[in-house]
Scaffold this active site. Sequence first.
Site, PDB file in Angstrom:
ATOM      1  N   HIS A   1       9.385 -15.518  -7.387  1.00 42.23           N
ATOM      2  CA  HIS A   1       7.932 -15.542  -7.592  1.00 42.23           C
ATOM      3  C   HIS A   1       7.678 -15.196  -9.057  1.00 42.23           C
ATOM      4  O   HIS A   1       8.157 -14.156  -9.544  1.00 42.23           O
ATOM      5  CB  HIS A   1       7.217 -14.500  -6.727  1.00 42.23           C
ATOM      6  CG  HIS A   1       7.487 -14.628  -5.258  1.00 42.23           C
ATOM      7  ND1 HIS A   1       7.032 -15.680  -4.495  1.00 42.23           N
ATOM      8  CD2 HIS A   1       8.172 -13.822  -4.402  1.00 42.23           C
ATOM      9  CE1 HIS A   1       7.418 -15.512  -3.235  1.00 42.23           C
ATOM     10  NE2 HIS A   1       8.115 -14.389  -3.160  1.00 42.23           N
TER      11      HIS A   1
ATOM     12  N   ALA B   1       6.156  -8.932  -1.495  1.00 41.43           N
ATOM     13  CA  ALA B   1       7.256  -9.474  -2.295  1.00 41.43           C
ATOM     14  C   ALA B   1       6.941  -9.569  -3.788  1.00 41.43           C
ATOM     15  O   ALA B   1       7.797  -9.988  -4.556  1.00 41.43           O
ATOM     16  CB  ALA B   1       7.638 -10.849  -1.757  1.00 41.43           C
TER      17      ALA B   1
END
Length: 265
Positions: free
Chosen positions: A216, A117
Amino acid sequence: MQRTVTRVGVVGWGAIGRTVGQVLAQGRLAGAELTCVVDNRPLHDIPVPQATLEQAIEECDLLVEAAGQSFVREWGTRVLEAGTDLLVASTGALTDDEAAAKLLAAGPGRVYFTGGAVGGIDLLQAARGLGGFRSVRLTTTKLPATLEQPWMDAELLDRMRTATGPVEVMRGTARDVPVKFPRSTNVAATVALAVGDPDRVEVSVVADPAAVRTRHVIEADGDHGSYRFEVDHVPDPGNPATSRIVPHAVLRGLAAITGTAGQIL
Ligand SMILES: NC(=O)C1=CN([C@@H]2O[C@H](COP(=O)(O)OP(=O)(O)OC[C@H]3O[C@@H](n4cnc5c(N)ncnc54)[C@H](OP(=O)(O)O)[C@@H]3O)[C@@H](O)[C@H]2O)C=CC1
Ligand SMILES: O=C([O-])CC(=O)C(=O)O
């Protein structure tokens, strides 16, 4: 004679494994074919036979791990020792130094890791050639329900469930955090693998009821430059702990391994 088609087994038929397996079964990745699927549960409507792990090791050139950290810890070395390659999604399994050293030294199969990710991993890794970083920080923000863990006390669970804004649920290093959130913060371990030191990566895990997208943010600073990578992912609808992009990151890695031309490594 060199094999032209890599026989791939998928371990874990969930959010990641199902997408990877379906793309392979549809012949959409040149140089790779889906041979079998391994899962804890009996599966129906899968495009290839379900196999035991032993059968998969025997039949496949490469296994894609999309099952969880415990699979990597328990079986990773055995897969590699049998001469089968392993592409790991659950990078958090490598936060234990002894287990990581064993896995990285095992063979003749080769072990690979997906960037999963997060992006920018290639640059973080390249910076090791310039002496690495003074500081590396990762902030992961997810929906509260995807971060709930059995070890959390009632007070923290209550704060997460009633939050109207961001709540930091853990701050630690990339060594501590992926063990505490095994299905949700493998990215911390991935950043640590790139940087080469899990203790160097400071991680903040934030639960936010407004985080309909998983975020993130990586911030790294060194004498050679500063870097910031920020991603906002749509979660998988069936498993919102996992971002939809992740199986496609796995597939991109597989394409590089199986030798499709034109890959950026
Ligand atoms: N690197 C990254 O960026 C990311 C990594 N991940 C990692 O990938 C893993 C898989 O993610 P995801 O697909 O979303 O998870 P899911 O929970 O959707 O699917 C996992 C599947 O694997 C099965 N499984 C678990 N353990 C085993 C085992 N030992 N042998 C065979 N099958 C097993 C599960 O069965 P059951 O439910 O019965 O246990 C389930 O069907 C996560 O646990 C996480 O560690 C996830 C997201 C991002
Ligand atoms: O999919 C994501 O955004 C990240 C994730 O679950 C993990 O790191 O384990």
